[in-house]
Design a protein around this motif. Sequence first.
Motif, PDB file in Angstrom:
ATOM      1  N   GLN A   7       0.837  -1.194   0.000  1.00 58.38           N
ATOM      2  CA  GLN A   7       0.000   0.000   0.000  1.00 58.38           C
ATOM      3  C   GLN A   7       0.872   1.243   0.000  1.00 58.38           C
ATOM      4  O   GLN A   7       1.824   1.341   0.762  1.00 58.38           O
ATOM      5  N   ARG A  12      -2.452   6.103   3.162  1.00 58.28           N
ATOM      6  CA  ARG A  12      -2.840   5.826   4.540  1.00 58.28           C
ATOM      7  C   ARG A  12      -3.309   7.099   5.225  1.00 58.28           C
ATOM      8  O   ARG A  12      -2.650   8.138   5.179  1.00 58.28           O
ATOM      9  N   GLU A 218      -9.707  -0.716   6.331  1.00 57.11           N
ATOM     10  CA  GLU A 218      -8.756   0.395   6.451  1.00 57.11           C
ATOM     11  C   GLU A 218      -8.337   0.620   7.898  1.00 57.11           C
ATOM     12  O   GLU A 218      -7.175   0.926   8.180  1.00 57.11           O
TER      13      GLU A 218
END
Length: 574
Positions: A7, A12, A218
């Motif tokens: 990722q 983030r 998430e």
Amino acid sequence: MDNRASQDPSMRTPIRTDAATFEVVKNSLYAAAEEMKIVLAKTAYSPLLKVAGDYSCGLFDADGEMIAQGPDLPIHLGSMPDAVKAVIQAFGAFEDGDVFIHNDPYFGGSHLPDVNIVSPSFHKGELLGFACVRAHWPDVGSATPGSYGAVTDVFGEGLRLPPVRLYAAGVLNRDVDAIIFTNVRTPDERRGDMNAQIAANRRGSARLSELAEKYGVETLRRIMAEVMDYSETMMRKFLSELPDGEGRFEDFCDGDGVLEPGETEDETFTIRMHAVKSGDRLTVDFAGSDPQVAGPMNAPLSVSTSGIYTAVKMVVDPNGMIPPNSGCWRAISVTAPEASVVNASFPAPVVYANHEMSHRVSDMLFGALYAFLPERVMACSQGTSSVLTLGGVDYRTGESYVSYESIKGGFGARPTKDGINCVAAGISNMMNTPIEVLEMSFPVRVEEYSVLADSGGAGQYRGGCGARRIWRVLGNQTRGAVCCERSKSAPFGLAGGQSGSPMRITLEDPDGGIRHPLSKGAFTVAAEGRIIFEVPGSGGFGPASARDPAALADDLKNGYVSADAAKRIYGVDS
């Protein structure tokens, strides 16, 4: 389907998780890794996994960083993330139900018997990370049962697997399966162990999916990153509270198990270490260590690094407050010359070094840090995994067998306590295999298993004693191999403490003839022959003259110190 292996950090969210949720999820991750361990132990076939526990279970994020390791083997602290990253590097994209297998020490492994099973973990099509079990298989081929011969390149050490897809979306690749189990001596047992690893991974993946269902994908990803940040913060805090300083330590290994033409004795080689602690960082450099050797005492850097991490964790965090994961080690730097015994280059053999070198550098770091952290370190432990492998045909069943054992020795004395007798020390965390299990599983009889008197180094605090173990081979001759250290370089003491006893191995023929084999390599024992191990004790801490008379009296009563040693070393008549 989002099945990217990593990722982008920019994706983030900077939102921080509330403390209660963070603590619950953090503990759930570690509970899941521990549950993987339970599944593996309950379903494995070999005594080495089912009882002794020669494996590690872990959960990893989508980048291959370790989020949580079970209460398993410290030897895998630094090297297991490399195993997962090797799969990511080789494949990049994944599907639910995929399973990968590999053991290449030059591509994320440690040594060939440590077989990695890696499974991507999904939730509703979203890649959460990976589950991985690294387990020691008692045999992966080669010329010697147990795959522990003293060979001169990695090609002779057994079946070497780069990362390969064993299952694709839940479907077994039968070609890969056939290659693996055609090249091991006990395929049914190996298949049982492999399936246990897969089952453990499934349990870990299921627990990750449950957390994602409860908190959201998430949020779980964010907390996984925060768990590593948390460990890094604690490690740096604890380091910063310790005095700055530097120390050096030098030690030598007994040899590599290979006799060069004209040699009658295995040649020793040297490791050198320089440790510097400054603020919230620790650096360890192996400059000056000897070049890699012919035999399998060469460690990949990740293996040497794991030994350093183990000692650091014990020194910095003796109460076990820092969760072990990849974040812990961001404050630690380890460097070593290429193509050296602590940073091997392909195709050097490595099978012994996985445990023997990591034992060695872990103990050496205690010696180096003693220069400025004397109250935080311990004397040298047994310093070897004391491995014995046996293989042949079981006269009771007519079937092939392979036995792999790691015999326990002394745990080093501490600044305020004696050492511990006959336990797995340092980088190891294996359990003792009960004699009843050994004798039921393999054609041997254990005729003695006892605490070895006078093996713990004398001191104000006595080193832990080693063990004496005698096997008698039953029915048929067996082919065996040993891998042991500290037969020449006895486990050192600190602060005036004396060394522990060295390793000693004896082979006894059925007619009573005695042979003393090398500390490494293969041999044959005839039926009714005996193998006698005297596993090293450990070093003492502080001068023997300062030992408490009451403690010495207990040593005499329990048989840890003989009357002769009490008089000769401590000046006390029993």
